[in-house]
Each structure stands twice: as C-alpha cells, then as structure tokens.
Design an enzyme around this catalytic site. Structure first.
Site, PDB file in Angstrom:
ATOM      1  N   ASP A 139     -33.560  16.940   2.794  1.00  0.00           N
ATOM      2  CA  ASP A 139     -32.732  17.612   1.800  1.00  0.00           C
ATOM      3  C   ASP A 139     -33.441  18.873   1.307  1.00  0.00           C
ATOM      4  O   ASP A 139     -34.663  18.879   1.218  1.00  0.00           O
ATOM      5  CB  ASP A 139     -32.583  16.669   0.599  1.00  0.00           C
ATOM      6  CG  ASP A 139     -31.157  16.482   0.167  1.00  0.00           C
ATOM      7  OD1 ASP A 139     -30.261  16.688   0.993  1.00  0.00           O
ATOM      8  OD2 ASP A 139     -30.950  16.119  -1.001  1.00  0.00           O
ATOM      9  N   PHE A 176     -39.577  21.777   3.552  1.00  0.00           N
ATOM     10  CA  PHE A 176     -40.902  21.634   2.938  1.00  0.00           C
ATOM     11  C   PHE A 176     -41.433  22.926   2.318  1.00  0.00           C
ATOM     12  O   PHE A 176     -42.456  22.916   1.637  1.00  0.00           O
ATOM     13  CB  PHE A 176     -41.933  21.090   3.948  1.00  0.00           C
ATOM     14  CG  PHE A 176     -41.665  19.679   4.381  1.00  0.00           C
ATOM     15  CD1 PHE A 176     -42.002  18.605   3.565  1.00  0.00           C
ATOM     16  CD2 PHE A 176     -41.055  19.423   5.602  1.00  0.00           C
ATOM     17  CE1 PHE A 176     -41.759  17.297   3.958  1.00  0.00           C
ATOM     18  CE2 PHE A 176     -40.794  18.118   6.013  1.00  0.00           C
ATOM     19  CZ  PHE A 176     -41.156  17.054   5.195  1.00  0.00           C
TER      20      PHE A 176
END
Length: 219
Positions: A61, A74
């Site tokens: 997500d 990330f």
C-alpha cells in the site's frame, strides 16, 4: 506511462475493472484526500522502463500520511522522515553491502532509475486510512504488470517480503526468474527473518551471474 509499460498494460485501462476503479477514484477524490498525487500514481513505471527492470521490490500500500507517498514502494520524498520499514532496510544494507552508508533521507528514486521496480500492489490510498483502496481493482492491474514481466523478460530478481508479497510468487515463472523471500522489514517482523537475509547482495550476485551490472544500492 513509459512506452514499454504502455505497450503491455494499455489494454487493461479499457477493461471493466479499471473503469470501475476510475469511477471509484473520482468519487473518492471528491470526498477525501487521496495519495499519492495523480501525476505520481504511475511513478514506479515511469522511472523504471519495462525493458530496464532488473529487480522488483513489492510493497502492499502507499504511505497514507501527508507528503509521504510518491508512487514508489517503501520510498518517501526528500525532507520526509524515514519510515520504520525503510530504516530497517537501510540497517540490513549496512551489514550486507560493503561500504553502504545509511542515508539521511528516504528517497529511493535512484534505485528506480537503476532498474529496481518499486511497485505497490495498490497504487492509491485515502489519507490516514491504511488499506482503504485495497480490493478496488489496483491488484488486478499490478498483478498483470508482474505477470507480463514474468512472461516477456528473463532473469529478473523478485524480492518478496512478508506474507502478502510472498503470495505473488504464483504469478512468476520460477524457471525464468529468481525469487527471494523473507519476513517483512516492518519493526513487527524484521527480526523474524528480514535481518540477515542478505537479499541485496544475493540479488546482485544473480545479476552478475547473468552478465548484468549489479545494482548500486547507495542512495
């Protein structure tokens, strides 16, 4: 979208699920703040052309707090605090890659430009509501992207961290590509198999074995 990706994914935009997703996003943006900004939703594809992908790092997500998400899994833009999972990735890199210096920022754009596809399974999220756009169609789109890489390319290294990412291994031809799995770098699980996995050096070893340039992991 980058021409190579556009060639393999363009037909997806005309499918019913994408039309439904588009309508969902229209309504969602009318009522809520959505991250990342619209011009950055396909950032991963645009920074890492289809034919340049060497490594795939799969997230789930986008980050859901102000200023964090910019379309790369990330990663966060310069000036934004480094998220805990990325801090743990840096910690693993410092022990795995000789000479790696832990950066003072969380912007992984340099990785993307060097052939690391930083792909989230879901490409948008409602502000401050983790997982809010899951199950709306993005997963079918990003699964297609992974499947196309698997079918049309060879020798890509897929880094699958955590149970969600590991389930994507079913989309990848194990005979054509290299799959490395480990625990997620989240503080909740990093000590259960992420630390010490040496995925960054192992990925480079696979690339070198094929006669390819290794990834420069310094950012």
């Amino acid at each position: 979208m980058e021409p190579g990706w556009k060639a393999v994914l363009d037909a997806e935009f005309e499918k019913p699920y994408m039309k439904e997703l588009r309508q969902f996003l229209v309504v969602e943006k009318r009522e809520h703040t959505v991250y990342p900004p619209g011009n950055l939703i396909f950032n991963a594809f645009n920074h890492t052309p289809f034919n340049n992908v060497k490594v795939v790092i799969l997230g789930q997500d986008p980050y859901h707090n102000v200023g964090q998400a910019h379309g790369l899994s990330f990663s966060v833009p310069p000036g934004v605090s480094i998220p805990p999972s990325l801090r743990n990735m840096y910690q693993e890199l410092a022990t795995d890659i000789i000479g790696f210096q832990v950066p003072n920022h969380g912007d992984l754009t340099a990785w993307a430009n060097r052939g690391v596809l930083l792909l989230n399974a879901t490409l948008t999220v409602r502000a401050h509501a983790a997982g809010s756009h899951q199950g709306k169609g993005w997963e079918a789109f990003t699964d297609k992207a992974i499947a196309e890489l698997s079918a049309r390319r060879q020798g890509i290294v897929f880094l699958l961290w955590g149970r969600y990412a590991k389930n994507k291994a079913a989309l990848i031809d194990h005979r054509r590509h290299h799959i490395l799995t480990a625990a997620h770098p989240s503080p909740f699980s990093a000590h259960s198999g992420f630390f010490g996995c040496q995925h960054f050096s192992k990925a480079n070893a696979f690339l070198v074995k094929q006669g390819l340039e290794p990834i420069d992991w310094q950012v």
